[in-house]
Design an enzyme around this catalytic site. Sequence first.
Site, mmCIF file in Angstrom:
data_model
loop_
_atom_site.group_PDB
_atom_site.id
_atom_site.type_symbol
_atom_site.label_atom_id
_atom_site.label_comp_id
_atom_site.label_asym_id
_atom_site.label_seq_id
_atom_site.Cartn_x
_atom_site.Cartn_y
_atom_site.Cartn_z
ATOM 1 N N PHE A 1 0.990 -1.274 0.108
ATOM 2 C CA PHE A 1 -0.092 0.078 -0.021
ATOM 3 C C PHE A 1 0.979 1.422 0.016
ATOM 4 C CE2 PHE A 1 0.609 -0.868 4.554
ATOM 5 C CZ PHE A 1 0.998 0.245 4.987
ATOM 6 N N CYS A 2 0.235 2.167 -0.547
ATOM 7 C CA CYS A 2 0.859 3.610 -0.581
ATOM 8 C C CYS A 2 -0.160 4.790 -0.351
ATOM 9 C CB CYS A 2 1.990 3.718 -1.542
ATOM 10 S SG CYS A 2 1.209 3.637 -3.380
ATOM 11 N N THR A 3 0.551 6.046 -0.560
ATOM 12 C CA THR A 3 -0.840 7.069 -0.458
ATOM 13 C C THR A 3 -1.865 7.058 -1.404
ATOM 14 O OG1 THR A 3 0.990 8.343 0.614
ATOM 15 C CG2 THR A 3 -0.979 9.779 0.109
ATOM 16 N N GLY B 1 -1.907 5.115 -4.228
ATOM 17 C CA GLY B 1 -1.596 3.972 -5.129
ATOM 18 C C GLY B 1 -0.712 3.741 -6.072
ATOM 19 N N ILE C 1 -3.993 4.824 0.339
ATOM 20 C CA ILE C 1 -4.489 5.045 1.832
ATOM 21 C C ILE C 1 -5.725 6.006 1.975
ATOM 22 C CG2 ILE C 1 -3.707 6.099 3.913
ATOM 23 C CD1 ILE C 1 -0.915 5.090 3.346
#
Length: 280
Positions: free
Chosen positions: A178-180, A182, A207
């Site tokens: 996951f990341c901020t 995508g 996120i």
Amino acid sequence: MELNRQVVAAFYQFVSLPDYKQLREVVFRLCQEHQIKGTILLAAEGMNGTISGLRSDIDAVFNFLRSDPRLADLQHKTSFAEAPPFDRLKVRLKKEIVTIGLPEVDPLKCVGTYVPPQNWNALIAEPDVTLIDTRNNYEVSVGTFKGAQNPQLHTFREFPEYVRTHLDPNTHKRVALFCTGGIRCEKATSFLIDQGFEEVYHLEGGILKYLEDTPTSESLWEGECFVFDHRVTVDQNLAVGTHSRCRRCGDPISRHELTSSHYQPGISCPHCYRIESESC
């Protein structure tokens, strides 16, 4: 009232844009006409950005962008700010819209399995899933999902080496990233698949989309989420968070750290006070 609030829209799309240099002027003028501020990156591999403005102006920009058949499926995540979160507009030309430094990694060829926010909790609760936060260390420090591995990255370019030294496709059978917003996971999952990992998942929309769609009572997110604008962080409800940002090193600073003897506005914070600099 939403009519007077700043809408903050984060978006990206990997798509072949051989004319990206010519697009720069078109996109810049479009945003100027609608008093849009923020940053948009253009490359041959696609578009990535976060912009802010009034709702009607944001809608006009996305309606125009989606009128290009190549960008018809462009999605964006929305949050709000009471004051403009950016000082100016920047539309930049780049080699990559997110830099991993490996030309062979191509999300247009292969990516991991997208997991919508409503299915994310169930996935990461499964004991055989290795959960990895692909963001930089200073971002992870203010919030992450419980149980996630922190690769301690300074830049995304370090991610491939982390995979080579810490993960094994024969041991880590199921990996979730996951990341901020995508975008990092597009390249991170593509790289993992190239390295022989078979079951690779990533949080669709990142996120920000998870926080937008998941009730606080059901959220497995812990802490706040770092964002790249004047808000610094947002909380579980996507409202402005509690962190400030060091003007010297750029790291987020908690309210507790503001009381530290190592914090001197514009000079140092608990993260950088040991670092000597002639410019401070």
